[in-house]
Design a protein around this motif. Structure first.
Motif, PDB file in Angstrom:
ATOM      1  N   LYS A   4       0.838  -1.200   0.000  1.00 24.91           N
ATOM      2  CA  LYS A   4       0.000   0.000   0.000  1.00 24.91           C
ATOM      3  C   LYS A   4       0.874   1.252   0.000  1.00 24.91           C
ATOM      4  N   ASP A   5       1.890   1.221   0.818  1.00 21.75           N
ATOM      5  CA  ASP A   5       2.758   2.389   0.947  1.00 21.75           C
ATOM      6  C   ASP A   5       3.938   2.260  -0.023  1.00 21.75           C
ATOM      7  N   LEU A  62      -7.094 -10.566  -4.967  1.00 23.27           N
ATOM      8  CA  LEU A  62      -7.719 -11.294  -3.852  1.00 23.27           C
ATOM      9  C   LEU A  62      -7.995 -10.382  -2.661  1.00 23.27           C
ATOM     10  N   THR A  63      -7.090  -9.414  -2.445  1.00 23.16           N
ATOM     11  CA  THR A  63      -7.301  -8.447  -1.357  1.00 23.16           C
ATOM     12  C   THR A  63      -6.971  -7.048  -1.875  1.00 23.16           C
ATOM     13  N   ARG A  64      -7.618  -6.049  -1.276  1.00 17.77           N
ATOM     14  CA  ARG A  64      -7.281  -4.655  -1.590  1.00 17.77           C
ATOM     15  C   ARG A  64      -7.140  -3.919  -0.265  1.00 17.77           C
ATOM     16  N   ASN A  65      -5.972  -3.338  -0.060  1.00 19.22           N
ATOM     17  CA  ASN A  65      -5.702  -2.639   1.205  1.00 19.22           C
ATOM     18  C   ASN A  65      -6.160  -3.469   2.398  1.00 19.22           C
ATOM     19  N   LEU A  87       5.579  -4.765   3.777  1.00 12.65           N
ATOM     20  CA  LEU A  87       4.954  -6.062   3.494  1.00 12.65           C
ATOM     21  C   LEU A  87       3.811  -6.385   4.458  1.00 12.65           C
ATOM     22  N   THR A  88       3.402  -5.395   5.236  1.00 13.02           N
ATOM     23  CA  THR A  88       2.332  -5.651   6.202  1.00 13.02           C
ATOM     24  C   THR A  88       0.961  -5.204   5.702  1.00 13.02           C
ATOM     25  N   GLU A  89       0.924  -4.409   4.636  1.00 12.49           N
ATOM     26  CA  GLU A  89      -0.373  -3.913   4.164  1.00 12.49           C
ATOM     27  C   GLU A  89      -0.323  -3.696   2.662  1.00 12.49           C
ATOM     28  N   GLY A  90      -1.323  -4.206   1.962  1.00 13.96           N
ATOM     29  CA  GLY A  90      -1.341  -4.024   0.514  1.00 13.96           C
ATOM     30  C   GLY A  90      -2.321  -4.964  -0.152  1.00 13.96           C
ATOM     31  N   ASP A  91      -2.026  -5.248  -1.422  1.00 16.64           N
ATOM     32  CA  ASP A  91      -2.944  -6.018  -2.269  1.00 16.64           C
ATOM     33  C   ASP A  91      -2.291  -7.336  -2.676  1.00 16.64           C
TER      34      ASP A  91
END
Ligand code: FEO
Ligand code: CA
Ligand code: CA
Length: 705
Positions: free
Chosen positions: A409-410, A464-467, A424-428
């Protein structure tokens, strides 16, 4: 080809010791590719068991109409989908130079610009217990199984290894490897990282050793190692430094912090850890990657084999948890590995992650990143896209499983390690869907090129995931990340032939995926990205992201279709004349030199082309593009792991994993790397020791230490 003349052992058949029988109830099975011992100990006879992926997620030729109905959900426009289906987007996608790493702008220079000059060696018969290097090169170990890391570590004593002594020594079966120079040391000091995938109890321990001592000592031989290395100066070989301040072993009681959106989930809570945030240990670490901010990633791969499960759930079956009698017996020593007990509930969910370690901070807590998904991670490699986002690629090494990427994300901040360690703790999280551009009737499983002359096409990344939020119907984000395989099944990912290492070429910015083999694929299941039935030899996919690496679309082609060109007409090396390429089978780990040439290490050649596993260089530009040269071969039964190419420094490193693993304590097949005189008892050092070795220009004939 020049071989150092040393003592060697070449028994044709191994003797099954009492210890082996006790440890290996499945012994006798073999997949036909690898030895029975590798099958049993490395991946718990995965090939002998049913395919984990029983989803009705179809093969490409069956899914064209389904793709159209999904396009809105996947965020692909109508026009884009037409391009995906029929290849119209391939030229535009593959022609895009946007998003290349800064180095790409330098180009390749002329032809093969590698700074490492050597005359390629011939293939080495699978009975040879030697490291074979080119004429004019030498080799020596950097560190071996059992070498003491700390001042107070016990000396290696193969007859009397204990959990305590092993905990202070370099572990077994080194796999991922990197050597990083310490800034300000003028090239004289560095740090070496390696992981320890699994253990070969049959050759490590005397048959009469107490079984509990065997289990606990083997447990301590798993994990990770960080070791300082030193040398006289650039271009010189390294030696490890006992007692150096960065030296560290990561053991099964080392605490790991879970990060990301699944941390704290009920799926990750256990009796011992009600928080669902702290895991003890890491298992079966295979490949890995070094991040642009100087940390190490390591992939937890065949973790399923350590857990006792009597009545597996659908989710557990999808991860291969079917063995009710794990051969290593850890569940006897620690109830958390017995999922039938209160201690073991959910413990299996806490393995199968990407681990991040800071090798420069010996007090740091290693982490497991849930945002990158849980599967049998071969490894993970990160690049910084032009947009500044960190993008991590990772293969799920199982027959018919998938290729993933994560986009942070960042964005990356140069020099801000603390910030970058949060990326690597937050993202898509995405999984790959490949489409071919040739008619389905030309992809018949034979591997013969279709009429357009290439296995190629386009593809898209399914989100599969967003934020950190789920985009998968009927699955919460923690379910998507803990049961990532099931989420990817639902979303229609492409079933691949065991995607292993995924590496980003630092010169051209393209992505390379080693698909090692898949003997279970039938002709009816062949598709353009996996075009061979009974794929014994594997292939390498080259992917070009459209735009930068955060893109959701890409073009792809098969760079090479591996095998022995004399026996297999489907062998293809980027158009280079097949009669002039070296046989190469089962690509596993990939690396690049400073000129962007691809280096390939193999795992399985003894069983497929009757040659020892090896390390090859593939020229990637100029008139010799596609040319394959063999640089080295590892000893009998061994696998070539973790290649590191420091061509500007004149050094090449590999981790030699499971040498002589088909032997027994009383009848060893390998004496690598010390090559004590034949007949030396195992307890006195007459046994193989997995080791990190380095190769450099010098007189042939290294003779032990
Ligand atoms: Fe441990 Fe995928 O090899
Ligand atoms: Ca094609
Ligand atoms: Ca591997």
């Amino acid at each position: 080809m020049v071989k150092a003349v040393r003592n060697r052992s070449m028994w044709k058949a191994s003797e099954v010791s009492d210890l082996k029988k006790r440890l290996l109830p499945m012994l006798g099975h073999t997949s036909g590719k690898r030895s029975a011992m590798t099958c049993a100990l490395k991946c718990d006879n995965a090939c002998a068991k049913g395919v984990c992926n029983t989803s009705d997620n179809n093969y490409f030729r069956d899914i064209v109409s389904a793709e159209f109905s999904r396009r809105n959900m996947l965020g692909v426009s109508g026009a884009g989908m037409v391009a995906l289906m029929f290849g119209g987007g391939a030229a535009a996608a593959s022609g895009s130079a946007a998003g290349l790493a800064p180095a790409a702008k330098k180009g390749f220079g002329s032809g093969n610009a590698s700074k490492l000059k050597f005359a390629g060696i011939d293939g080495v018969a699978n009975t040879v217990d030697d490291v074979v290097v080119p004429k004019g090169y030498n080799w020596e170990p950097v560190i071996r199984w059992g070498d003491p890391l700390f001042h107070d570590s016990a000396e290696f004593d193969p007859e009397n290894q204990t959990p305590e002594s092993q905990a202070g020594q370099f572990g077994y079966n080194c796999d991922y490897l990197d050597i990083i120079e310490i800034q300000g040391s003028n090239g004289k000091r560095g740090v070496l990282f390696s992981n320890h995938e699994y253990t070969n109890e049959n050759i490590m321990f005397p048959p009469d050793m107490d079984i509990s001592q065997v289990r606990k000592t083997a447990m301590a031989a798993h994990g990770l190692s960080v070791v300082e290395v030193e040398r006289k100066g650039k271009g010189q070989p390294w030696k490890y430094v006992r007692g150096a301040k960065l030296n560290r072993r990561f053991l099964m009681d080392t605490e790991y912090e879970l990060t990301g959106p699944a941390a704290g989930s009920d799926l990750l809570k256990t009796k011992a850890d009600a928080s669902g945030r702290v895991v003890l240990g890491t298992q079966n670490n295979c490949a890995g990657g070094t991040t642009p901010w100087g940390t190490i990633l390591s992939g937890e791969e065949n973790f399923n084999q350590y857990f006792k499960v009597s009545a597996p759930t659908d989710e557990q079956r999808r991860y291969g948890l079917t063995n009710t009698n794990p051969s290593r017996g850890w569940h006897v020593e620690e109830p958390r590995f017995d999922t039938d007990t209160p201690d073991g509930k959910n413990e299996d969910n806490r393995f199968g992650w990407i681990v991040e370690v800071d090798p420069f901070d010996p007090t740091s807590t290693p982490r497991k990143h849930t945002a990158l998904g849980r599967f049998k991670h071969e490894g993970a490699n990160v690049t910084i896209a032009k947009s500044g986002h960190a993008v991590s690629y990772s293969g799920d090494d199982e027959r018919f499983d998938y290729l993933y990427k994560f986009v942070s994300k960042d964005t990356y901040r140069e020099g801000d390690k603390k910030h970058n360690m949060s990326l690597l703790t937050e993202g898509d999280l995405y999984v790959a869907s490949f489409s071919g551009n040739s008619p389905a009737n030309q992809i018949d499983g034979s591997g013969v090129l279709p009429s357009d002359g290439a296995f190629d096409g386009v593809g898209h990344w399914i989100q599969l995931t967003r934020n950190n939020e789920s985009l998968v119907p009927d699955m919460e984000v923690d379910q998507v990340l803990v049961y990532t395989r099931l989420a990817a099944d639902k979303m229609g990912a492409t079933k691949m032939d065991r995607p292993e290492d995924v590496e980003i070429n630092p010169v051209n910015g393209k992505i390379y995926v080693a698909c090692t083999n898949n003997i279970n694929r039938t002709a009816a299941q062949a598709d353009e990205p996996n075009p061979r039935a009974n794929n014994r030899h594997g292939h390498i996919v080259e992917m070009t992201e459209t735009g930068d690496q955060t893109s959701t679309q890409f073009a792809w082609k098969l760079l090479l279709v591996a095998g022995d060109p004399e026996m297999d007409e489907s062998v293809y090396f980027n158009g280079y004349p097949a009669d002039q390429v070296q046989p190469l089978s089962c690509p596993d780990n990939l690396a690049f030199d400073s000129a962007g040439n691809l280096w390939i290490s193999t795992d399985g050649q003894p069983g497929t082309i009757q040659r020892n596993d090896a390390l090859y260089r593939v020229t990637m530009e100029g008139p010799e593009m596609g040319k394959v040269e063999q640089f080295m071969a590892v000893p009998i039964d061994a696998e070539t792991c973790g290649p590191v190419i420091h061509d500007e420094d004149g050094l090449v490193f590999v981790a030699v994993q499971h040498p002589g693993e088909d032997g027994s304590w009383d009848k060893q097949r390998s004496l690598f790397p010390d090559y004590l005189p034949a007949g030396t008892p195992s307890g006195k050092g007459g046994l193989p020791r997995p080791a990190v070795i380095q190769m450099f220009k010098g007189k042939n004939g290294f003779v032990g230490r």
